[in-house]
Write a protein that holds these residues in place. Structure first.
Motif, mmCIF file in Angstrom:
data_model
loop_
_atom_site.group_PDB
_atom_site.id
_atom_site.type_symbol
_atom_site.label_atom_id
_atom_site.label_comp_id
_atom_site.label_asym_id
_atom_site.label_seq_id
_atom_site.Cartn_x
_atom_site.Cartn_y
_atom_site.Cartn_z
ATOM 1 N N LYS A 156 -10.647 -16.491 18.890
ATOM 2 C CA LYS A 156 -10.570 -15.818 20.189
ATOM 3 C C LYS A 156 -11.226 -16.691 21.264
ATOM 4 O O LYS A 156 -10.757 -16.728 22.402
ATOM 5 C CB LYS A 156 -11.248 -14.441 20.098
ATOM 6 C CG LYS A 156 -11.058 -13.589 21.321
ATOM 7 C CD LYS A 156 -9.617 -13.156 21.479
ATOM 8 C CE LYS A 156 -9.478 -12.174 22.609
ATOM 9 N NZ LYS A 156 -8.100 -11.972 23.019
ATOM 10 N N ASP A 157 -12.280 -17.422 20.899
ATOM 11 C CA ASP A 157 -12.928 -18.329 21.845
ATOM 12 C C ASP A 157 -11.969 -19.404 22.336
ATOM 13 O O ASP A 157 -11.955 -19.748 23.517
ATOM 14 C CB ASP A 157 -14.162 -18.992 21.221
ATOM 15 C CG ASP A 157 -15.327 -18.029 21.060
ATOM 16 O OD1 ASP A 157 -15.336 -16.978 21.731
ATOM 17 O OD2 ASP A 157 -16.232 -18.343 20.263
ATOM 18 N N LEU A 158 -11.153 -19.946 21.437
ATOM 19 C CA LEU A 158 -10.180 -20.963 21.831
ATOM 20 C C LEU A 158 -9.123 -20.365 22.757
ATOM 21 O O LEU A 158 -8.734 -20.989 23.751
ATOM 22 C CB LEU A 158 -9.521 -21.606 20.601
ATOM 23 C CG LEU A 158 -8.499 -22.698 20.871
ATOM 24 C CD1 LEU A 158 -9.092 -23.821 21.720
ATOM 25 C CD2 LEU A 158 -7.962 -23.247 19.561
ATOM 26 N N VAL A 159 -8.680 -19.164 22.454
ATOM 27 C CA VAL A 159 -7.714 -18.475 23.317
ATOM 28 C C VAL A 159 -8.311 -18.278 24.707
ATOM 29 O O VAL A 159 -7.680 -18.579 25.718
ATOM 30 C CB VAL A 159 -7.286 -17.118 22.705
ATOM 31 C CG1 VAL A 159 -6.475 -16.298 23.692
ATOM 32 C CG2 VAL A 159 -6.501 -17.347 21.421
ATOM 33 N N ASN A 160 -9.542 -17.787 24.753
ATOM 34 C CA ASN A 160 -10.206 -17.556 26.038
ATOM 35 C C ASN A 160 -10.376 -18.855 26.823
ATOM 36 O O ASN A 160 -10.178 -18.890 28.037
ATOM 37 C CB ASN A 160 -11.559 -16.876 25.833
ATOM 38 C CG ASN A 160 -11.416 -15.454 25.330
ATOM 39 O OD1 ASN A 160 -10.379 -14.810 25.505
ATOM 40 N ND2 ASN A 160 -12.453 -14.947 24.683
ATOM 41 N N TRP A 161 -10.727 -19.928 26.131
ATOM 42 C CA TRP A 161 -10.872 -21.229 26.786
ATOM 43 C C TRP A 161 -9.533 -21.683 27.376
ATOM 44 O O TRP A 161 -9.477 -22.127 28.523
ATOM 45 C CB TRP A 161 -11.382 -22.274 25.788
ATOM 46 C CG TRP A 161 -11.409 -23.648 26.361
ATOM 47 C CD1 TRP A 161 -12.398 -24.205 27.113
ATOM 48 C CD2 TRP A 161 -10.370 -24.636 26.272
ATOM 49 N NE1 TRP A 161 -12.050 -25.484 27.488
ATOM 50 C CE2 TRP A 161 -10.806 -25.770 26.985
ATOM 51 C CE3 TRP A 161 -9.124 -24.669 25.645
ATOM 52 C CZ2 TRP A 161 -10.037 -26.914 27.088
ATOM 53 C CZ3 TRP A 161 -8.364 -25.801 25.759
ATOM 54 C CH2 TRP A 161 -8.818 -26.909 26.473
ATOM 55 N N ALA A 162 -8.460 -21.563 26.588
ATOM 56 C CA ALA A 162 -7.139 -21.992 27.060
ATOM 57 C C ALA A 162 -6.679 -21.167 28.268
ATOM 58 O O ALA A 162 -6.153 -21.722 29.234
ATOM 59 C CB ALA A 162 -6.126 -21.894 25.918
ATOM 60 N N VAL A 163 -6.909 -19.870 28.216
ATOM 61 C CA VAL A 163 -6.534 -19.000 29.333
ATOM 62 C C VAL A 163 -7.333 -19.391 30.580
ATOM 63 O O VAL A 163 -6.766 -19.486 31.692
ATOM 64 C CB VAL A 163 -6.748 -17.501 28.976
ATOM 65 C CG1 VAL A 163 -6.637 -16.625 30.210
ATOM 66 C CG2 VAL A 163 -5.734 -17.073 27.913
ATOM 67 N N LYS A 164 -8.604 -19.652 30.414
ATOM 68 C CA LYS A 164 -9.447 -20.078 31.542
ATOM 69 C C LYS A 164 -8.950 -21.395 32.127
ATOM 70 O O LYS A 164 -8.896 -21.561 33.356
ATOM 71 C CB LYS A 164 -10.898 -20.213 31.068
ATOM 72 C CG LYS A 164 -11.887 -20.496 32.156
ATOM 73 C CD LYS A 164 -13.304 -20.544 31.590
ATOM 74 C CE LYS A 164 -14.275 -20.957 32.680
ATOM 75 N NZ LYS A 164 -15.630 -21.110 32.157
ATOM 76 N N GLU A 165 -8.554 -22.334 31.275
ATOM 77 C CA GLU A 165 -8.016 -23.621 31.733
ATOM 78 C C GLU A 165 -6.739 -23.404 32.559
ATOM 79 O O GLU A 165 -6.547 -24.015 33.603
ATOM 80 C CB GLU A 165 -7.713 -24.537 30.551
ATOM 81 C CG GLU A 165 -8.926 -25.113 29.884
ATOM 82 C CD GLU A 165 -9.650 -26.114 30.763
ATOM 83 O OE1 GLU A 165 -8.992 -27.039 31.298
ATOM 84 O OE2 GLU A 165 -10.877 -25.959 30.926
ATOM 85 N N ILE A 166 -5.868 -22.558 32.066
ATOM 86 C CA ILE A 166 -4.612 -22.287 32.760
ATOM 87 C C ILE A 166 -4.874 -21.587 34.099
ATOM 88 O O ILE A 166 -4.293 -21.923 35.117
ATOM 89 C CB ILE A 166 -3.651 -21.473 31.874
ATOM 90 C CG1 ILE A 166 -3.176 -22.332 30.701
ATOM 91 C CG2 ILE A 166 -2.466 -20.935 32.667
ATOM 92 C CD1 ILE A 166 -2.470 -21.581 29.607
ATOM 93 N N MET A 167 -5.774 -20.621 34.086
ATOM 94 C CA MET A 167 -6.095 -19.882 35.312
ATOM 95 C C MET A 167 -6.714 -20.793 36.362
ATOM 96 O O MET A 167 -6.484 -20.620 37.559
ATOM 97 C CB MET A 167 -7.036 -18.711 35.017
ATOM 98 C CG MET A 167 -6.392 -17.602 34.222
ATOM 99 S SD MET A 167 -4.933 -16.889 35.008
ATOM 100 C CE MET A 167 -5.649 -16.150 36.452
ATOM 101 N N GLY A 168 -7.473 -21.794 35.921
ATOM 102 C CA GLY A 168 -8.154 -22.691 36.846
ATOM 103 C C GLY A 168 -7.303 -23.829 37.360
ATOM 104 O O GLY A 168 -7.694 -24.560 38.271
ATOM 105 N N TYR A 169 -6.114 -23.995 36.796
ATOM 106 C CA TYR A 169 -5.235 -25.105 37.196
ATOM 107 C C TYR A 169 -4.533 -24.772 38.508
ATOM 108 O O TYR A 169 -3.973 -23.694 38.662
ATOM 109 C CB TYR A 169 -4.201 -25.395 36.100
ATOM 110 C CG TYR A 169 -3.379 -26.627 36.377
ATOM 111 C CD1 TYR A 169 -3.897 -27.884 36.139
ATOM 112 C CD2 TYR A 169 -2.102 -26.512 36.906
ATOM 113 C CE1 TYR A 169 -3.156 -29.017 36.404
ATOM 114 C CE2 TYR A 169 -1.350 -27.644 37.170
ATOM 115 C CZ TYR A 169 -1.875 -28.888 36.911
ATOM 116 O OH TYR A 169 -1.130 -30.010 37.182
ATOM 117 N N LYS A 170 -4.578 -25.675 39.433
ATOM 118 C CA LYS A 170 -3.945 -25.461 40.756
ATOM 119 C C LYS A 170 -2.528 -25.970 40.780
ATOM 120 O O LYS A 170 -2.155 -26.966 40.365
ATOM 121 C CB LYS A 170 -4.731 -26.145 41.863
ATOM 122 C CG LYS A 170 -6.164 -25.672 41.931
ATOM 123 C CD LYS A 170 -6.220 -24.254 42.432
ATOM 124 C CE LYS A 170 -7.665 -23.792 42.454
ATOM 125 N NZ LYS A 170 -7.872 -22.437 42.439
#
Length: 170
Positions: A156-170
């Motif tokens: 779940k930590d990896l999923v959360n990290w990936a989602v955060k990366e995607i959300m932060g991408y401009k």
């Protein structure tokens, strides 16, 4: 404008996982996908996936040269990985692939130690988003689907990290 990745060698896992979440279409991200017999044979266990992969124009089936077959056998024995993984690593070396795609941690480590760029299913999805092949919403939902519905073991930590990366991408 989406930039395609050049030559990629795939292990079996990412193809299975992308199929499980209905996202094989992002294979268009690659100019060329190369598979070894061992991977193609593993895919044969799923007749529908095997047929889909077989019909993709960007996928080529290549044989290992004798020297690389020997390297593959040595890698499998020394590092206790399966023949599809070791053969894929050897093929990536043989064909000077731009990237090796696998979700297996041991195979990733071995490939990196050989100087091969390595990514997994989550990396492919995030790259497909960054290159405009899929939307932010689809990328996030498919990464969550990987965790919830696919056979890929991810935390779940990896999923959360990936989602955060995607959300932060401009």
């Amino acid at each position: 404008m989406a930039r395609k990745i050049g030559k990629a060698v795939f292990d079996t896992g990412p193809l299975i996982h992308l199929n499980e979440i209905g996202l094989l279409r992002i294979l268009k991200l690659f100019r060329s996908i190369i598979l070894v017999d061992e991977v193609f044979n593993e895919l044969n266990k799923n007749a529908v996936l095997h047929a889909q992969i077989k019909n993709l124009r960007s996928i080529k089936l290549l044989q290992l040269k004798p020297k690389n077959k020997d390297i593959s056998m040595l890698l499998a024995e020394k590092y206790n990985i399966n023949l599809a993984e070791s053969s894929s690593i050897s093929l990536a070396v043989q064909e000077k692939a731009d990237v090796f795609i696998t979700d297996d941690l041991d195979a990733r480590t071995i490939a990196k130690n050989l100087g091969i760029e390595v990514h997994g299913t989550i990396g492919i999805i995030t790259r497909a988003f960054r290159e405009g092949f899929i939307s932010r919403e689809i990328a996030i939902s498919k990464i969550k689907e990987l965790y919830e519905k696919s056979s890929l073991f991810i935390t779940k930590d990896l999923v959360n990290w990936a989602v955060k990366e995607i959300m932060g991408y401009k």
